[in-house]
Design an enzyme around this catalytic site. Sequence first.
Site, mmCIF file in Angstrom:
data_model
loop_
_atom_site.group_PDB
_atom_site.id
_atom_site.type_symbol
_atom_site.label_atom_id
_atom_site.label_comp_id
_atom_site.label_asym_id
_atom_site.label_seq_id
_atom_site.Cartn_x
_atom_site.Cartn_y
_atom_site.Cartn_z
ATOM 1 N N TRP A 204 0.876 -1.162 0.000
ATOM 2 C CA TRP A 204 0.000 0.000 0.000
ATOM 3 C C TRP A 204 0.928 1.230 0.000
ATOM 4 O O TRP A 204 1.499 1.589 1.018
ATOM 5 C CB TRP A 204 -0.870 0.021 1.241
ATOM 6 N N ILE A 241 1.618 -3.253 -6.525
ATOM 7 C CA ILE A 241 1.522 -1.952 -5.867
ATOM 8 C C ILE A 241 0.058 -1.545 -5.772
ATOM 9 O O ILE A 241 -0.680 -1.584 -6.763
ATOM 10 C CB ILE A 241 2.302 -0.876 -6.651
ATOM 11 N N LYS A 242 -0.346 -1.138 -4.568
ATOM 12 C CA LYS A 242 -1.678 -0.545 -4.395
ATOM 13 C C LYS A 242 -1.510 0.960 -4.203
ATOM 14 O O LYS A 242 -0.733 1.402 -3.373
ATOM 15 C CB LYS A 242 -2.395 -1.128 -3.184
ATOM 16 N N GLN A 243 -2.267 1.733 -4.997
ATOM 17 C CA GLN A 243 -2.150 3.182 -4.923
ATOM 18 C C GLN A 243 -3.524 3.823 -5.122
ATOM 19 O O GLN A 243 -4.396 3.262 -5.782
ATOM 20 C CB GLN A 243 -1.179 3.680 -6.004
#
Length: 359
Positions: A204, A241-243
């Site tokens: 995150w 990837i969390k964005q």
Amino acid sequence: MAEKTIDRIVAYLGAEADDLLNHTCRTIPKEKLTLPSPDVVSEVYAHSNRNNQVLRNLQALFGHGRLANTGYVSILPVDQGIEHSAGASFAKNPAYFDPENIVKLAIEGGCSGVASTLGVLALTSRKYAHKIPFIVKINHNELLTYPNKFDQVMFARVRQAWELGAVGIGATIYFGSEESTRQLQEVSEAFYQAHELGMFTILWCYLRNPAFKKDGVDYHVAADLTGQANHLGVTIEADIIKQKLPECNGGFKALNMEGSSYGKTDERIYTELTTDHPIDLTRYQVANCYMGKIGLISSGGASGSNDFAEAVRTAVINKRAGGMGLIAGRKAFQRPMEEGVQLLHAIQDVYLCDEVTIA
């Protein structure tokens, strides 16, 4: 005649439909990207230093749920009982105080995996860990310290996630915060341990600093700052990837005003590599994930009055930008389970719809 998926998507997008569905990205062309595909594990991750167990567990994630074998993922994340307090998160639907209902929602919703706390997944592991991929979120911010503070601290050990049957771990770094250096070191070490044990990693990549809100603009969601956060995340070997979806740009420039010095930037980021279009801004986030070799999944955001339309809009932007999927929690669990399932399906339908193409 049954309504076509693309017609439902157009209806949700409303006045933005033509702009979002027909936009062509002329900044970073799609041909330069590694795009999601059914063979992403073999074509990307298998060429890295990840061991065979990591590859197997990544394949388990990509091979599960309604998006199985498309290269896209739909993950249900429910860590808000810690991050936002249980009462505030579950008051709308108290059924989700029971961890089993969190896992049931992910299964019924056709998700690729479920991400939650050590406590939630440990309590349900013997019943469900073999039925849906488990992802243990190992660090959290808690809101009981007085006064409230914002710091991601470790709640679980990597080995605990492995022992309960998880295929992956997740963690948050608050880039830009006073504590970010310590968090970076902790998460980097945890990701190394997870890979050793054969689990994949999701980061995150969030920004957190009061100074990032300037002159009425929230640069926590600026494309240039979040893009750099993504690049730091892939550097410590995050596999996904969390964005948050970008809503503005020019964070580096704004924070360098009035003689202050912050970071480094290049005017070409704003004149050549991005425009003000949401798909182009998100494309820049994807580019910072090693040109798409590491998948970008967008956050579903908070629950509100137009959850279905907002979730579909986010999915369309993520997919057309070259992203890998969506991780949506509050929009799904802060409503009756049947509606939550419908919302998750509406998101997944965007990734299953051939008419929604890469911009």
